[in-house]
Scaffold this motif. Structure first.
Motif, PDB file in Angstrom:
ATOM      1  N   THR A   1      -0.113   6.926   8.049  1.00 35.80           N
ATOM      2  CA  THR A   1      -1.326   7.501   8.644  1.00 35.80           C
ATOM      3  C   THR A   1      -1.986   6.490   9.571  1.00 35.80           C
ATOM      4  OG1 THR A   1      -1.661   8.944   6.742  1.00 35.80           O
ATOM      5  CG2 THR A   1      -3.584   8.505   8.129  1.00 35.80           C
ATOM      6  N   GLN A   2      -2.053   5.243   9.157  1.00 36.15           N
ATOM      7  CA  GLN A   2      -2.645   4.202   9.993  1.00 36.15           C
ATOM      8  C   GLN A   2      -1.817   3.952  11.247  1.00 36.15           C
ATOM      9  OE1 GLN A   2      -5.656   2.646   9.753  1.00 36.15           O
ATOM     10  NE2 GLN A   2      -5.953   4.237   8.215  1.00 36.15           N
TER      11      GLN A   2
ATOM     12  N   ARG B   1       0.844  -1.201   0.000  1.00 37.20           N
ATOM     13  CA  ARG B   1       0.000   0.000   0.000  1.00 37.20           C
ATOM     14  C   ARG B   1       0.874   1.243   0.000  1.00 37.20           C
ATOM     15  NH1 ARG B   1      -5.140  -1.134   2.428  1.00 37.20           N
ATOM     16  NH2 ARG B   1      -5.581   1.083   2.164  1.00 37.20           N
ATOM     17  N   TYR B   2       0.287   2.357  -0.367  1.00 34.15           N
ATOM     18  CA  TYR B   2       0.985   3.632  -0.439  1.00 34.15           C
ATOM     19  C   TYR B   2       1.576   3.963   0.935  1.00 34.15           C
ATOM     20  CZ  TYR B   2       1.748   8.544  -1.670  1.00 34.15           C
ATOM     21  OH  TYR B   2       2.297   9.775  -1.926  1.00 34.15           O
TER      22      TYR B   2
ATOM     23  N   ASP C   1      -0.258   6.288   3.353  1.00 31.16           N
ATOM     24  CA  ASP C   1      -1.444   5.658   3.952  1.00 31.16           C
ATOM     25  C   ASP C   1      -1.049   4.764   5.125  1.00 31.16           C
ATOM     26  OD1 ASP C   1      -2.999   6.921   2.057  1.00 31.16           O
ATOM     27  OD2 ASP C   1      -3.219   5.142   0.787  1.00 31.16           O
ATOM     28  N   THR C   2       0.024   4.023   4.960  1.00 28.57           N
ATOM     29  CA  THR C   2       0.507   3.150   6.037  1.00 28.57           C
ATOM     30  C   THR C   2       0.949   3.986   7.236  1.00 28.57           C
ATOM     31  OG1 THR C   2       1.235   1.533   4.402  1.00 28.57           O
ATOM     32  CG2 THR C   2       2.150   1.327   6.616  1.00 28.57           C
TER      33      THR C   2
END
Length: 66
Positions: A13-14, A6-7, A10-11
């Motif tokens: 952010t999680q 995944r981008y 995004d990772t």
């Protein structure tokens, strides 16, 4: 997410969201510990238990801030 390629943003952010959620849980558990365990030691009048609970609390806060 990493295994799924995944981008990166995004990772990250999680990861940030999970870290924030864990901090809130940690704070709530610490608040509960102070309200019940530490307060109970002081209510009991047992000086040895009071010192133990204060030492325990200081160590826990130290671990939280590392």
């Amino acid at each position: 997410m990493v295994e799924e390629d995944r981008y990166c943003v995004d990772t990250l952010t999680q990861i940030s969201a999970v870290r924030s959620a864990l901090l809130k849980v940690e704070e709530e558990i610490l608040r509960d510990h102070v309200s019940h365990c530490v307060a109970g030691a002081f209510t009991s009048g047992n000086v040895v238990d009071q010192r133990h609970k204060v030492d325990e609390l200081v160590e826990a806060i130290g671990r939280m801030t590392r």
